[in-house]
Enzyme design. Structure first.
Site, mmCIF file in Angstrom:
data_model
loop_
_atom_site.group_PDB
_atom_site.id
_atom_site.type_symbol
_atom_site.label_atom_id
_atom_site.label_comp_id
_atom_site.label_asym_id
_atom_site.label_seq_id
_atom_site.Cartn_x
_atom_site.Cartn_y
_atom_site.Cartn_z
ATOM 1 N N ASP A 46 -3.755 6.890 1.755
ATOM 2 C CA ASP A 46 -3.571 8.013 2.670
ATOM 3 C C ASP A 46 -2.504 7.913 3.434
ATOM 4 O O ASP A 46 -2.179 8.348 4.374
ATOM 5 C CB ASP A 46 -5.038 8.251 3.364
ATOM 6 C CG ASP A 46 -5.565 6.910 4.102
ATOM 7 O OD1 ASP A 46 -4.896 5.932 3.877
ATOM 8 O OD2 ASP A 46 -6.549 6.980 4.819
ATOM 9 N N SER A 47 -1.794 6.452 3.262
ATOM 10 C CA SER A 47 -0.538 6.017 4.093
ATOM 11 C C SER A 47 0.408 7.383 3.604
ATOM 12 O O SER A 47 1.399 7.070 4.370
ATOM 13 C CB SER A 47 -0.163 4.879 3.569
ATOM 14 O OG SER A 47 0.066 4.713 2.036
ATOM 15 N N ASP A 85 -7.299 7.051 -2.303
ATOM 16 C CA ASP A 85 -7.649 7.070 -1.205
ATOM 17 C C ASP A 85 -8.679 7.968 -0.818
ATOM 18 O O ASP A 85 -8.249 9.251 -0.996
ATOM 19 C CB ASP A 85 -6.772 6.673 -0.154
ATOM 20 C CG ASP A 85 -6.848 5.539 0.508
ATOM 21 O OD1 ASP A 85 -7.890 4.704 0.446
ATOM 22 O OD2 ASP A 85 -5.921 5.201 0.870
ATOM 23 N N LYS A 115 -10.995 4.521 -3.084
ATOM 24 C CA LYS A 115 -11.080 3.510 -2.006
ATOM 25 C C LYS A 115 -11.519 4.169 -0.789
ATOM 26 O O LYS A 115 -11.275 5.378 -0.504
ATOM 27 C CB LYS A 115 -9.691 3.112 -1.834
ATOM 28 C CG LYS A 115 -9.491 1.957 -0.783
ATOM 29 C CD LYS A 115 -8.466 0.966 -0.841
ATOM 30 C CE LYS A 115 -7.339 1.627 -0.156
ATOM 31 N NZ LYS A 115 -7.468 2.098 1.255
ATOM 32 N N GLU A 117 -12.757 2.920 3.356
ATOM 33 C CA GLU A 117 -12.668 1.865 4.233
ATOM 34 C C GLU A 117 -13.997 1.691 5.186
ATOM 35 O O GLU A 117 -14.728 2.562 5.251
ATOM 36 C CB GLU A 117 -11.671 2.459 5.446
ATOM 37 C CG GLU A 117 -10.178 2.558 5.098
ATOM 38 C CD GLU A 117 -9.163 3.016 5.961
ATOM 39 O OE1 GLU A 117 -9.590 2.887 7.152
ATOM 40 O OE2 GLU A 117 -8.157 3.427 5.741
ATOM 41 N N GLU A 184 -7.094 -6.386 4.870
ATOM 42 C CA GLU A 184 -6.056 -5.839 5.266
ATOM 43 C C GLU A 184 -5.994 -6.421 6.793
ATOM 44 O O GLU A 184 -7.097 -6.566 7.542
ATOM 45 C CB GLU A 184 -6.075 -4.530 5.585
ATOM 46 C CG GLU A 184 -4.670 -4.177 6.324
ATOM 47 C CD GLU A 184 -4.240 -2.706 6.168
ATOM 48 O OE1 GLU A 184 -4.971 -2.032 5.567
ATOM 49 O OE2 GLU A 184 -3.355 -2.151 6.769
HETATM 50 O O1 KIV Z 1 -3.413 3.825 2.656
HETATM 51 C C1 KIV Z 1 -2.853 2.826 2.155
HETATM 52 O O2 KIV Z 1 -1.834 2.770 1.518
HETATM 53 C C2 KIV Z 1 -3.715 1.629 2.048
HETATM 54 C C3 KIV Z 1 -3.119 0.564 1.479
HETATM 55 C C4 KIV Z 1 -2.091 0.148 2.560
HETATM 56 C C5 KIV Z 1 -4.164 -0.696 1.701
HETATM 57 O O3 KIV Z 1 -4.900 1.874 2.254
#
Ligand code: KIV
Length: 267
Positions: A46-47, A85, A115, A117, A184
């Protein structure tokens, strides 16, 4: 030809001691390039909201945006394992939402794992998704979706009590069935301890060299994100300068009437 990577291959790498390489990708062309290089896991993070969309943090990213970008990555048919994510508000509300949204990332976008969090407090959510046979990568420590609680992007686990809580978080996500966990922004000795304690692989970002694998954001290693540059990022290229050179040459050629020439025209 290398076969398609699965979560079993990734877990085996912890046992053999081979480091797991992970990069983010959000599109077709970069996925093709990094997959040809042999990356093990592609994370549609989600970056994307920050490095692609220009937001200040990941909170505004939607399920539809994650599905769009995951589809683009999957269309490149990578051999790497594709993890997508779960964006903010797609799993925090209740288990039903979490199941449906994890299912959408697999069914509509083609992700092979998701993924999310959090530690102890999302263990039931991880279990609910794993029970649908969707592999889950957990993510603890500096969790960007918790930016407002953390008071910014701060290293976590520096104090003993916080470190103890992170050790409990790591055990909780493993027990809940996560196949791997991102660590992280935590001190390297704490990451080393967690990596030794767990039987699932740890993937570090700003967590030192002792994790089972490493992840970085592709725009950061290419020098394409000027907004911020955390200490843990290593820049491997200055793609910004490369692109600026190409764009400037194009502008100059068009202005001078040198492009298009006959070679780039139809007779
Ligand atoms: O969103 C993302 O890119 C991440 C990674 C940096 C671990 O969660």
């Amino acid at each position: 030809m290398n076969p398609k990577k699965t979560i079993l291959d990734i877990q085996k790498m912890k046992a053999t001691g081979e480091k797991i390489t992970v990069l983010t990708s959000y599109d077709y062309p970069l996925t093709r390039v990094m997959d040809d290089c042999g990356i093990d896991v592609i994370l549609v993070g989600d970056s994307v909201g920050v490095v692609f969309g220009g937001y200040d943090n990941t909170l505004p990213v939607t399920m539809d945006e994650m599905i769009y970008h995951t589809r683009a990555v999957v269309r490149a048919r990578p051999k790497a394992l594709v993890v997508a994510d779960m964006p903010f508000l797609s799993y925090q509300t209740d288990l039903r939402d979490a199941r449906i949204n994890a299912g959408r990332l697999v069914k509509e976008a083609g992700a092979e794992a998701v993924k999310l969090e959090g530690g102890t407090h999302v263990a039931a959510t991880i279990r609910a998704i794993v029970d649908m046979d969707i592999p889950v990568m957990a993510h603890i420590g500096l969790t960007p979706q918790s930016i407002h609680r953390m008071g910014g992007f701060r290293v976590q686990g520096k104090k003993e009590e916080q470190a103890q809580r992170l050790i409990e978080d790591a055990k909780a996500v493993e027990e809940a069935g996560a196949f791997a966990v991102v660590l992280e922004g935590i001190p390297l000795r704490l990451a080393e301890r967690i990596t030794a304690d767990l039987s699932i692989p740890t993937i570090g970002i700003g967590a030192g060299p002792h994790c089972d694998g490493q992840v970085l954001v592709i725009h950061d290693i290419l020098g394409l994100c000027e907004k911020y540059s955390p200490k843990f990022v290593k820049r491997y290229a200055d793609a910004g300068a490369l692109i600026a050179g190409a764009v400037s040459s194009y502008i100059a050629d068009v202005k001078k009437g040198e492009f298009p020439d006959e070679g780039h025209s139809f007779s």
